[in-house]
Write a protein that holds these residues in place. Sequence first.
Motif, short mmCIF file in Angstrom:
data_model
loop_
_atom_site.label_atom_id
_atom_site.label_comp_id
_atom_site.label_asym_id
_atom_site.label_seq_id
_atom_site.Cartn_x
_atom_site.Cartn_y
_atom_site.Cartn_z
N ILE A 6 0.83 -1.19 0.00
CA ILE A 6 0.00 0.00 0.00
C ILE A 6 0.87 1.24 0.00
CG2 ILE A 6 -1.71 1.30 1.32
CD1 ILE A 6 -2.78 -1.40 2.32
N SER A 7 1.95 1.21 0.79
CA SER A 7 2.87 2.35 0.83
C SER A 7 3.50 2.58 -0.53
CB SER A 7 3.96 2.11 1.87
OG SER A 7 3.41 2.04 3.16
N ALA A 8 3.81 1.50 -1.24
CA ALA A 8 4.39 1.63 -2.57
C ALA A 8 3.40 2.30 -3.52
CB ALA A 8 4.79 0.25 -3.12
N LEU A 9 2.15 1.86 -3.42
CA LEU A 9 1.13 2.48 -4.25
C LEU A 9 0.99 3.95 -3.89
CD1 LEU A 9 -1.30 2.46 -6.20
CD2 LEU A 9 -2.72 1.77 -4.26
N LEU A 10 0.94 4.24 -2.61
CA LEU A 10 0.80 5.61 -2.15
C LEU A 10 1.94 6.47 -2.67
CD1 LEU A 10 -0.54 7.78 -0.43
CD2 LEU A 10 0.77 6.92 1.52
N SER A 11 3.16 5.95 -2.60
CA SER A 11 4.31 6.71 -3.07
C SER A 11 4.21 7.02 -4.55
CB SER A 11 5.60 5.93 -2.80
OG SER A 11 5.78 5.73 -1.41
N ALA A 12 3.77 6.03 -5.31
CA ALA A 12 3.64 6.23 -6.75
C ALA A 12 2.58 7.27 -7.07
CB ALA A 12 3.30 4.90 -7.44
N GLY A 153 -11.65 5.48 -9.62
CA GLY A 153 -12.01 4.08 -9.42
C GLY A 153 -10.79 3.17 -9.45
N THR A 154 -9.86 3.47 -10.34
CA THR A 154 -8.64 2.66 -10.41
C THR A 154 -7.88 2.71 -9.09
OG1 THR A 154 -8.44 3.06 -12.80
CG2 THR A 154 -6.46 2.34 -11.64
N VAL A 155 -7.79 3.90 -8.49
CA VAL A 155 -7.11 4.04 -7.20
C VAL A 155 -7.82 3.20 -6.14
CG1 VAL A 155 -6.58 5.66 -5.34
CG2 VAL A 155 -6.09 6.29 -7.70
N GLN A 156 -9.15 3.23 -6.12
CA GLN A 156 -9.90 2.44 -5.14
C GLN A 156 -9.68 0.93 -5.36
OE1 GLN A 156 -13.82 3.98 -5.99
NE2 GLN A 156 -13.73 5.45 -4.29
N GLY A 157 -9.79 0.51 -6.62
CA GLY A 157 -9.61 -0.91 -6.91
C GLY A 157 -8.21 -1.39 -6.61
N THR A 158 -7.21 -0.56 -6.90
CA THR A 158 -5.82 -0.93 -6.64
C THR A 158 -5.57 -0.99 -5.14
OG1 THR A 158 -5.15 0.10 -8.72
CG2 THR A 158 -3.43 -0.35 -7.11
N TYR A 159 -6.17 -0.08 -4.39
CA TYR A 159 -6.03 -0.13 -2.94
C TYR A 159 -6.54 -1.47 -2.40
CZ TYR A 159 -6.15 1.31 1.96
OH TYR A 159 -5.93 1.38 3.31
N ILE A 160 -7.70 -1.90 -2.88
CA ILE A 160 -8.26 -3.19 -2.46
C ILE A 160 -7.34 -4.33 -2.86
CG2 ILE A 160 -10.14 -4.83 -2.90
CD1 ILE A 160 -12.00 -2.35 -3.11
N ASP A 248 -15.32 -9.24 3.53
CA ASP A 248 -13.92 -8.83 3.66
C ASP A 248 -13.66 -7.43 3.14
OD1 ASP A 248 -12.64 -11.36 4.68
OD2 ASP A 248 -13.59 -12.12 2.87
N VAL A 249 -14.43 -7.01 2.17
CA VAL A 249 -14.19 -5.70 1.56
C VAL A 249 -15.49 -5.18 0.97
CG1 VAL A 249 -13.39 -6.78 -0.59
CG2 VAL A 249 -12.79 -4.40 -0.10
N TRP A 250 -15.70 -3.87 1.13
CA TRP A 250 -16.88 -3.23 0.55
C TRP A 250 -16.40 -2.02 -0.24
CZ3 TRP A 250 -21.86 -4.78 3.07
CH2 TRP A 250 -22.96 -4.44 2.27
N LEU A 251 -16.49 -2.16 -1.56
CA LEU A 251 -16.13 -1.06 -2.45
C LEU A 251 -17.27 -0.04 -2.45
CD1 LEU A 251 -14.50 0.28 -4.84
CD2 LEU A 251 -15.90 -1.14 -6.36
N CYS A 252 -16.98 1.18 -2.01
CA CYS A 252 -17.96 2.28 -2.05
C CYS A 252 -17.38 3.38 -2.92
CB CYS A 252 -18.25 2.81 -0.66
SG CYS A 252 -19.00 1.59 0.46
N SER A 253 -18.19 3.88 -3.83
CA SER A 253 -17.68 4.85 -4.80
C SER A 253 -17.41 6.22 -4.21
CB SER A 253 -18.66 4.99 -5.97
OG SER A 253 -18.61 3.85 -6.80
N ASN A 254 -18.11 6.58 -3.12
CA ASN A 254 -17.83 7.88 -2.51
C ASN A 254 -18.10 7.82 -1.01
OD1 ASN A 254 -20.65 8.18 -2.20
ND2 ASN A 254 -20.52 10.37 -2.57
N ILE A 275 -12.54 -4.00 4.72
CA ILE A 275 -11.92 -2.86 4.06
C ILE A 275 -13.04 -2.07 3.39
CG2 ILE A 275 -10.42 -2.19 2.14
CD1 ILE A 275 -8.92 -4.89 2.70
N ILE A 276 -13.05 -0.76 3.57
CA ILE A 276 -14.08 0.09 2.96
C ILE A 276 -13.40 1.25 2.25
CG2 ILE A 276 -16.09 1.56 3.36
CD1 ILE A 276 -16.76 -0.09 5.78
N THR A 277 -13.77 1.46 1.00
CA THR A 277 -13.23 2.58 0.23
C THR A 277 -14.22 3.74 0.23
OG1 THR A 277 -14.19 1.88 -1.89
CG2 THR A 277 -12.03 0.97 -1.29
#
Length: 368
Positions: A6-12, A153-160, A248-254, A275-277
């Motif tokens: 996650i830190s790697a993604l955040l850094s990028a 959305g890509t950021v949310q999906g990648t975080y998951i 385990d995870v709930w993708l929420c758009s906003n 996990i909730i986005t």
Amino acid sequence: MKKKMISALLSAVMATALLTGCQDAADSGAAEDATVVDTAFANGKKVGVSMPTKELQRWNQDGSNMESELKAAGYEVDLQYASSDIQTQQNQVKEMISEGCDVLVIAAIDGSSLGEGLDMAKNAGIPVIAYDRLLMDSDAVSYYATFDNYMVGTVQGTYIKDALDLDNAKGPFNLEMTAGDPGDNNAGFFFNGAYDVLKPYIEEGKLNVVSGRTSFEECATPGWMAETAQARAEEILASCYADGTDVDVWLCSNDSTALGVENALAANYSGKYPIITGQDCDIENTKNMIAGKQSMSVFKDTRTLARRVVRMVGQILSSQPVDVNDTATYNNNVITVPSYLCEPVFADINNYRELLIDSGYYTEDQLK
């Protein structure tokens, strides 16, 4: 391992954001001083700003930021909120035209609902900037300013993907999804950006959507209302998770939909917390993030978008070329609207202080 990923993604993402921020800062410098912050030119020019509602925190911030930036540049501003009522917004846009606004900036309640007002603007020769929500089914839209909605959305999906370590973990993990308003053109981009990241893992069986609801239509939340998202989440929890199955995870758009899901979980769920986005870094959601009730929220700094739109207004009224960086993506069923896309980043427990407090977006007290 998960934290490192996650830190790697955040850094990028942050690196990209910093580059974009540097570009925006440069844009806000001498070139912008010549085109926008020219009070002698702006004096006597009036800009109409139509916002959809005050019921959601983000639109209050958008409207306030837009008004302050435009006034600082020397424009007269007519800022109005439509209370989530389409006819009210239609009437407000017509009033702005009748009152002699030189440019209209419109964040629509429903992107397809303002045809009459847009036709009136076109006939009056008034340029229209669609703000964050694309205005549909009209050739009267001059420009579109927003964040890169598919990237949100890509950021949310990648975080998951990274939080669950989907490329390495055995799984399966249970996933549910809550999307946005069908009347908001952005909602599909948000959902599709995330779903395109997660789809291979769903097809592989590593992600299991227990409710079976995987299409945008099945996951949509009219009006982005937290109460609607909560009612839908409660129904899913009762029908699919009452037997002790963990989500385990709930993708929420906003964030408003995330808040609804979080309220449903608090009232109707005793399993492992998912996990909730989210998106927008609303105050209540940021507090939930600090408290461990929400994992992340995509941050779209409305100050950046407001500055960009003020720049576009100045370029339009001074007959200069208007900066855009996308001329292919946003077709409104009549024309492809020239667009400027700002890049989003995400906040989580690791970086919210730097991103939201140190930047002056919120004060420490607002998040207590």
